[in-house]
Write an enzyme that holds these catalytic residues in place. Structure first.
Site, short mmCIF file in Angstrom:
data_model
loop_
_atom_site.label_atom_id
_atom_site.label_comp_id
_atom_site.label_asym_id
_atom_site.label_seq_id
_atom_site.Cartn_x
_atom_site.Cartn_y
_atom_site.Cartn_z
N TRP A 149 -96.91 -3.50 -50.36
CA TRP A 149 -95.86 -2.56 -49.95
C TRP A 149 -95.16 -3.02 -48.67
CZ3 TRP A 149 -94.09 -0.05 -53.73
CH2 TRP A 149 -94.92 0.40 -54.75
N ASP A 189 -95.20 3.08 -42.52
CA ASP A 189 -95.22 3.65 -43.87
C ASP A 189 -96.59 4.31 -44.05
OD1 ASP A 189 -95.46 4.18 -46.57
OD2 ASP A 189 -95.00 2.13 -47.25
N LYS A 208 -98.69 11.48 -53.13
CA LYS A 208 -100.11 11.13 -53.06
C LYS A 208 -100.92 12.22 -52.37
CE LYS A 208 -98.31 6.54 -53.03
NZ LYS A 208 -98.57 6.10 -54.39
N1 PLP Z 1 -95.37 2.63 -49.78
C1 PLP Z 1 -96.63 2.82 -50.22
C2 PLP Z 1 -97.78 2.66 -49.27
C3 PLP Z 1 -96.83 3.19 -51.55
O1 PLP Z 1 -98.08 3.38 -52.00
C4 PLP Z 1 -95.73 3.33 -52.41
C5 PLP Z 1 -95.89 3.73 -53.82
O2 PLP Z 1 -96.93 3.84 -54.39
C6 PLP Z 1 -94.46 3.10 -51.90
C7 PLP Z 1 -94.31 2.75 -50.57
C8 PLP Z 1 -93.25 3.21 -52.77
O3 PLP Z 1 -92.98 4.54 -52.94
P1 PLP Z 1 -91.94 5.09 -54.01
O4 PLP Z 1 -92.50 4.81 -55.34
O5 PLP Z 1 -91.89 6.55 -53.65
O6 PLP Z 1 -90.65 4.41 -53.76
#
Ligand code: PLP
Length: 365
Positions: free
Chosen positions: A102, A171, A195
């Site tokens: 991520w 994040d 989540k």
């Molecule tokens: N950041 C993290 C730590 C994630 O676990 C996720 C998705 O699982 C995201 C970003 C991306 O999120 P989204 O699917 O809401 O764009």
């Protein structure tokens, strides 16, 4: 009943779903569903205001931080963060601490808009966080970015990085409201809801006031923090129903005892799983260094070091027969992944650990 260990969208507290069901057709005697309320009505204004106030209470958010409820998910913020913050310094350079998929994706997105400095060397496998003394931080960076919990690889920071005054952006999509935090250490925090704090569709942004208002001219208006702050997240139609569900989850967390209680449970649940893995004499293996093991997402392989895929398949099939679902590892890493978000109870974790033990006893050679 089924026990859902999904990495996201994830399990919600039963009482939250029951309340949403009860209020589905007639919210607060309005005669309509929350989905049908105008985002400018007094009823919805109450929902969004209460939701923000409860979040402020849960996280002790200082007055000089603003809270936004946006769309676009965590991925939207991969773009919004550089678009809003790269120009905090003339060099338009940002530091990225890449510890998993991520943060790697976030860094790649930021490269479209400015210069990205990778603080730690690129690695093939994400199983560790190098010591901060070895990091290559740039004092001229506009911000330092990291992902507090890498949902796929299970790498979680157990500390807040020190950045010598450079704004720290994080994040927290998969661990917000699971550990106590000093918000004042951050420039901005963002998190998708699906989540720990609700259903997909809404993304939370908590940002320090003095960082707002420097967006690049190409920043799309819905991602412009100044515009969104100026309109209390109502520049355009916000994800109203997802904000309502998030509000119900915040009330649930408050009633449970707040973040300290969530943190206590997260430690209990994850310790149970790691103890099972570590005492299995190599039947189960967690590839992560102990210092960065996630309390939220536990990646496990059966049959070290590469994993015995046939055995893992059997585990997933038998788990599902026992109503333990969504335990498959991400396709990029394989194996199993046990996600233990706030709505997963200690008792449910016990059921899983008992199943792991029985499975091991049955198949250990
Ligand atoms: N950041 C993290 C730590 C994630 O676990 C996720 C998705 O699982 C995201 C970003 C991306 O999120 P989204 O699917 O809401 O764009």
């Amino acid at each position: 009943p089924v026990i859902n260990f999904s990495p996201g969208p994830a399990k919600l507290p039963e009482s939250v779903l029951e309340r949403a069901q009860k209020e589905m057709l007639n919210f607060n005697n309005t005669g309509v569903s929350v989905m049908e309320l105008s985002h400018r009505s007094s009823d919805f204004t109450r929902i969004i205001t209460t939701t923000e106030n409860n979040l402020r209470k849960l996280l002790n958010i200082p007055d000089n931080y603003r809270v936004l409820f946006l769309q676009g998910g965590g991925t939207g913020q991969f773009s919004a963060i550089p678009l809003n913050l790269l120009s905090l310094k003339p060099g338009q350079t940002a530091d990225y601490i890449v510890t998993g998929s991520w943060s790697a994706k976030a860094a790649q997105e930021a490269e479209k808009f400015g210069k990205v400095n990778l603080v730690i060397p690129k690695v093939k496998k994400y199983t560790d966080i190098p010591e901060p003394e070895t990091w290559n931080l740039n004092p001229e960076a506009s911000y330092v970015y990291y992902c507090a919990n890498e949902t796929i690889h299970g790498v979680e920071f157990q500390y807040i990085p020190e950045t010598n005054g450079v704004p720290l952006i994080v994040d927290m999509s998969s661990n917000i409201l699971t550990r106590q935090l000093d918000i004042s250490k951050f420039g901005a925090i963002f998190a998708g809801a699906q989540k720990n704090i609700g259903c997909a569709g809404v993304t939370l942004v908590i940002i320090r006031e003095d960082l707002i208002g420097k967006a690049l001219p190409i920043c799309p208006i819905i991602f412009d923090f100044k515009v969104q702050v100026g309109n209390n997240s109502l520049y355009n139609t916000p994800p109203t129903y997802s904000i309502y569900i998030m509000g119900l989850v915040f009330e649930w967390i408050l009633a449970q005892g707040g973040v300290p209680e969530m943190e206590k449970k997260a430690i209990t649940k994850s310790t149970m799983v790691y103890d099972m893995v570590d005492s299995s004499n190599g039947f189960y293996v967690c590839p992560l260094s102990k210092g960065c093991r996630s309390r939220m997402n536990v990646p496990v392989r059966i049959g070290a070091p590469e994993g015995d895929e046939a055995m893992e398949k059997k585990f997933l099939e038998e788990a599902e027969k026992n109503k333990l679902i969504s335990l498959k590892g991400h396709r990029s890493v394989g194996g199993l992944r046990i996600s233990l978000y706030n709505a997963v109870t200690v008792e449910e974790t016990q059921v899983l650990v008992k199943f792991m033990k029985e499975f091991m006893d049955r198949y250990r050679k």
